[in-house]
Scaffold this motif. Structure first.
Motif, PDB file in Angstrom:
ATOM      1  N   ILE A  39     -30.052  -9.334  -9.983  1.00  0.00           N
ATOM      2  CA  ILE A  39     -29.597  -7.938  -9.929  1.00  0.00           C
ATOM      3  C   ILE A  39     -29.363  -7.517  -8.485  1.00  0.00           C
ATOM      4  O   ILE A  39     -28.370  -6.865  -8.170  1.00  0.00           O
ATOM      5  CB  ILE A  39     -30.608  -7.016 -10.640  1.00  0.00           C
ATOM      6  CG1 ILE A  39     -30.556  -7.273 -12.145  1.00  0.00           C
ATOM      7  CG2 ILE A  39     -30.347  -5.549 -10.317  1.00  0.00           C
ATOM      8  CD1 ILE A  39     -31.685  -6.642 -12.928  1.00  0.00           C
ATOM      9  N   VAL A  40     -30.275  -7.894  -7.598  1.00  0.00           N
ATOM     10  CA  VAL A  40     -30.114  -7.571  -6.174  1.00  0.00           C
ATOM     11  C   VAL A  40     -28.866  -8.247  -5.612  1.00  0.00           C
ATOM     12  O   VAL A  40     -28.082  -7.634  -4.873  1.00  0.00           O
ATOM     13  CB  VAL A  40     -31.376  -7.971  -5.372  1.00  0.00           C
ATOM     14  CG1 VAL A  40     -31.129  -7.882  -3.880  1.00  0.00           C
ATOM     15  CG2 VAL A  40     -32.548  -7.090  -5.770  1.00  0.00           C
ATOM     16  N   LYS A  41     -28.657  -9.499  -5.974  1.00  0.00           N
ATOM     17  CA  LYS A  41     -27.471 -10.229  -5.506  1.00  0.00           C
ATOM     18  C   LYS A  41     -26.195  -9.542  -6.005  1.00  0.00           C
ATOM     19  O   LYS A  41     -25.245  -9.347  -5.243  1.00  0.00           O
ATOM     20  CB  LYS A  41     -27.535 -11.670  -5.990  1.00  0.00           C
ATOM     21  CG  LYS A  41     -26.429 -12.547  -5.472  1.00  0.00           C
ATOM     22  CD  LYS A  41     -26.627 -13.985  -5.931  1.00  0.00           C
ATOM     23  CE  LYS A  41     -25.514 -14.867  -5.397  1.00  0.00           C
ATOM     24  NZ  LYS A  41     -25.708 -16.266  -5.771  1.00  0.00           N
ATOM     25  N   ALA A  42     -26.178  -9.171  -7.262  1.00  0.00           N
ATOM     26  CA  ALA A  42     -25.008  -8.489  -7.834  1.00  0.00           C
ATOM     27  C   ALA A  42     -24.790  -7.136  -7.162  1.00  0.00           C
ATOM     28  O   ALA A  42     -23.652  -6.723  -6.927  1.00  0.00           O
ATOM     29  CB  ALA A  42     -25.192  -8.307  -9.336  1.00  0.00           C
ATOM     30  N   HIS A  43     -25.879  -6.468  -6.831  1.00  0.00           N
ATOM     31  CA  HIS A  43     -25.766  -5.159  -6.174  1.00  0.00           C
ATOM     32  C   HIS A  43     -25.140  -5.300  -4.784  1.00  0.00           C
ATOM     33  O   HIS A  43     -24.306  -4.478  -4.402  1.00  0.00           O
ATOM     34  CB  HIS A  43     -27.135  -4.481  -6.089  1.00  0.00           C
ATOM     35  CG  HIS A  43     -27.067  -3.110  -5.515  1.00  0.00           C
ATOM     36  ND1 HIS A  43     -26.446  -2.062  -6.160  1.00  0.00           N
ATOM     37  CD2 HIS A  43     -27.516  -2.621  -4.337  1.00  0.00           C
ATOM     38  CE1 HIS A  43     -26.523  -0.987  -5.405  1.00  0.00           C
ATOM     39  NE2 HIS A  43     -27.166  -1.304  -4.295  1.00  0.00           N
ATOM     40  N   PHE A  84     -17.743  -4.374  -2.779  1.00  0.00           N
ATOM     41  CA  PHE A  84     -16.615  -3.898  -3.579  1.00  0.00           C
ATOM     42  C   PHE A  84     -16.399  -2.407  -3.359  1.00  0.00           C
ATOM     43  O   PHE A  84     -15.274  -1.953  -3.156  1.00  0.00           O
ATOM     44  CB  PHE A  84     -16.856  -4.194  -5.061  1.00  0.00           C
ATOM     45  CG  PHE A  84     -15.938  -3.440  -5.976  1.00  0.00           C
ATOM     46  CD1 PHE A  84     -14.614  -3.815  -6.125  1.00  0.00           C
ATOM     47  CD2 PHE A  84     -16.403  -2.332  -6.679  1.00  0.00           C
ATOM     48  CE1 PHE A  84     -13.762  -3.108  -6.960  1.00  0.00           C
ATOM     49  CE2 PHE A  84     -15.555  -1.622  -7.511  1.00  0.00           C
ATOM     50  CZ  PHE A  84     -14.235  -2.017  -7.651  1.00  0.00           C
ATOM     51  N   ARG A  85     -17.475  -1.637  -3.414  1.00  0.00           N
ATOM     52  CA  ARG A  85     -17.383  -0.185  -3.213  1.00  0.00           C
ATOM     53  C   ARG A  85     -16.752   0.140  -1.869  1.00  0.00           C
ATOM     54  O   ARG A  85     -15.835   0.949  -1.773  1.00  0.00           O
ATOM     55  CB  ARG A  85     -18.774   0.449  -3.309  1.00  0.00           C
ATOM     56  CG  ARG A  85     -18.760   1.955  -3.089  1.00  0.00           C
ATOM     57  CD  ARG A  85     -20.082   2.492  -2.615  1.00  0.00           C
ATOM     58  NE  ARG A  85     -20.449   1.900  -1.336  1.00  0.00           N
ATOM     59  CZ  ARG A  85     -21.667   1.949  -0.820  1.00  0.00           C
ATOM     60  NH1 ARG A  85     -22.654   2.523  -1.483  1.00  0.00           N
ATOM     61  NH2 ARG A  85     -21.920   1.417   0.360  1.00  0.00           N
ATOM     62  N   ASP A  86     -17.224  -0.511  -0.840  1.00  0.00           N
ATOM     63  CA  ASP A  86     -16.693  -0.242   0.503  1.00  0.00           C
ATOM     64  C   ASP A  86     -15.224  -0.619   0.605  1.00  0.00           C
ATOM     65  O   ASP A  86     -14.417   0.110   1.196  1.00  0.00           O
ATOM     66  CB  ASP A  86     -17.517  -0.988   1.552  1.00  0.00           C
ATOM     67  CG  ASP A  86     -18.947  -0.452   1.656  1.00  0.00           C
ATOM     68  OD1 ASP A  86     -19.219   0.650   1.121  1.00  0.00           O
ATOM     69  OD2 ASP A  86     -19.781  -1.148   2.246  1.00  0.00           O
ATOM     70  N   ALA A  87     -14.856  -1.738   0.002  1.00  0.00           N
ATOM     71  CA  ALA A  87     -13.459  -2.171   0.022  1.00  0.00           C
ATOM     72  C   ALA A  87     -12.588  -1.231  -0.806  1.00  0.00           C
ATOM     73  O   ALA A  87     -11.433  -0.965  -0.455  1.00  0.00           O
ATOM     74  CB  ALA A  87     -13.339  -3.602  -0.501  1.00  0.00           C
ATOM     75  N   GLU A  88     -13.127  -0.731  -1.883  1.00  0.00           N
ATOM     76  CA  GLU A  88     -12.389   0.187  -2.758  1.00  0.00           C
ATOM     77  C   GLU A  88     -12.175   1.549  -2.086  1.00  0.00           C
ATOM     78  O   GLU A  88     -11.123   2.168  -2.242  1.00  0.00           O
ATOM     79  CB  GLU A  88     -13.182   0.367  -4.065  1.00  0.00           C
ATOM     80  CG  GLU A  88     -12.499   1.163  -5.123  1.00  0.00           C
ATOM     81  CD  GLU A  88     -11.363   0.428  -5.807  1.00  0.00           C
ATOM     82  OE1 GLU A  88     -10.605   1.099  -6.521  1.00  0.00           O
ATOM     83  OE2 GLU A  88     -11.217  -0.793  -5.634  1.00  0.00           O
ATOM     84  N   CYS A  89     -13.151   2.006  -1.335  1.00  0.00           N
ATOM     85  CA  CYS A  89     -13.059   3.339  -0.726  1.00  0.00           C
ATOM     86  C   CYS A  89     -12.281   3.349   0.595  1.00  0.00           C
ATOM     87  O   CYS A  89     -11.704   4.378   0.950  1.00  0.00           O
ATOM     88  CB  CYS A  89     -14.456   3.914  -0.495  1.00  0.00           C
ATOM     89  SG  CYS A  89     -15.277   4.378  -2.047  1.00  0.00           S
ATOM     90  N   ALA A 114     -18.924   9.203  -5.212  1.00  0.00           N
ATOM     91  CA  ALA A 114     -18.486   9.116  -6.609  1.00  0.00           C
ATOM     92  C   ALA A 114     -18.801   7.738  -7.195  1.00  0.00           C
ATOM     93  O   ALA A 114     -19.284   7.634  -8.336  1.00  0.00           O
ATOM     94  CB  ALA A 114     -16.990   9.404  -6.710  1.00  0.00           C
ATOM     95  N   MET A 115     -18.545   6.709  -6.435  1.00  0.00           N
ATOM     96  CA  MET A 115     -18.827   5.356  -6.930  1.00  0.00           C
ATOM     97  C   MET A 115     -20.332   5.116  -7.053  1.00  0.00           C
ATOM     98  O   MET A 115     -20.778   4.442  -7.983  1.00  0.00           O
ATOM     99  CB  MET A 115     -18.158   4.316  -6.041  1.00  0.00           C
ATOM    100  CG  MET A 115     -16.643   4.319  -6.207  1.00  0.00           C
ATOM    101  SD  MET A 115     -15.827   2.929  -5.406  1.00  0.00           S
ATOM    102  CE  MET A 115     -16.267   1.582  -6.530  1.00  0.00           C
ATOM    103  N   ASN A 116     -21.117   5.677  -6.134  1.00  0.00           N
ATOM    104  CA  ASN A 116     -22.583   5.559  -6.220  1.00  0.00           C
ATOM    105  C   ASN A 116     -23.100   6.210  -7.498  1.00  0.00           C
ATOM    106  O   ASN A 116     -23.932   5.644  -8.204  1.00  0.00           O
ATOM    107  CB  ASN A 116     -23.259   6.203  -5.014  1.00  0.00           C
ATOM    108  CG  ASN A 116     -23.163   5.382  -3.759  1.00  0.00           C
ATOM    109  OD1 ASN A 116     -22.755   4.222  -3.777  1.00  0.00           O
ATOM    110  ND2 ASN A 116     -23.523   5.979  -2.638  1.00  0.00           N
ATOM    111  N   TYR A 117     -22.618   7.434  -7.780  1.00  0.00           N
ATOM    112  CA  TYR A 117     -23.058   8.131  -8.997  1.00  0.00           C
ATOM    113  C   TYR A 117     -22.706   7.325 -10.242  1.00  0.00           C
ATOM    114  O   TYR A 117     -23.508   7.195 -11.164  1.00  0.00           O
ATOM    115  CB  TYR A 117     -22.417   9.524  -9.088  1.00  0.00           C
ATOM    116  CG  TYR A 117     -23.052  10.566  -8.196  1.00  0.00           C
ATOM    117  CD1 TYR A 117     -24.420  10.823  -8.234  1.00  0.00           C
ATOM    118  CD2 TYR A 117     -22.275  11.320  -7.331  1.00  0.00           C
ATOM    119  CE1 TYR A 117     -24.998  11.786  -7.429  1.00  0.00           C
ATOM    120  CE2 TYR A 117     -22.838  12.296  -6.520  1.00  0.00           C
ATOM    121  CZ  TYR A 117     -24.202  12.527  -6.579  1.00  0.00           C
ATOM    122  OH  TYR A 117     -24.768  13.490  -5.770  1.00  0.00           O
TER     123      TYR A 117
END
Length: 89
Positions: A34-38, A44-49, A72-75
């Motif tokens: 789970i930590v690895k996936a996170h 991904f989030r940073d690249a998306e934003c 928004a992505m965090n929520y």
């Protein structure tokens, strides 16, 4: 900008709590996955934003756009992790 940053802080807290709850509910091996996936999701989030701010280079809308996208992505991710945690119970 203050609202954006407080919204970001709130979203980060929710994400941290959801991730922590899910990890504690799993075996150590699954928790490590789970930590690895996170970590991959964070990239991904940073690249998306990042592209969301391209039209605002050089002004305050640049950082506001990135902050709003990140929050928004965090929520969204926190809600996803909470659903997974409830399904594991």
């Amino acid at each position: 900008m203050v609202t954006c940053t407080s919204n970001l802080a709130s979203s980060q807290r929710q994400l941290t709590v959801a991730l922590s709850q899910l990890r504690r509910s799993e075996s150590p091996m699954r928790g490590a996955l789970i930590v690895k996936a996170h970590k991959v999701w964070l990239a991904f989030r940073d690249a998306e934003c990042a592209p969301k701010a391209d039209g605002y280079l050089g002004n305050t809308m640049n950082s506001s756009s990135i902050i709003a996208c990140t929050a928004a992505m965090n929520y969204s991710r926190a809600a996803e992790l909470r659903r997974e945690f409830r399904n594991d119970l």
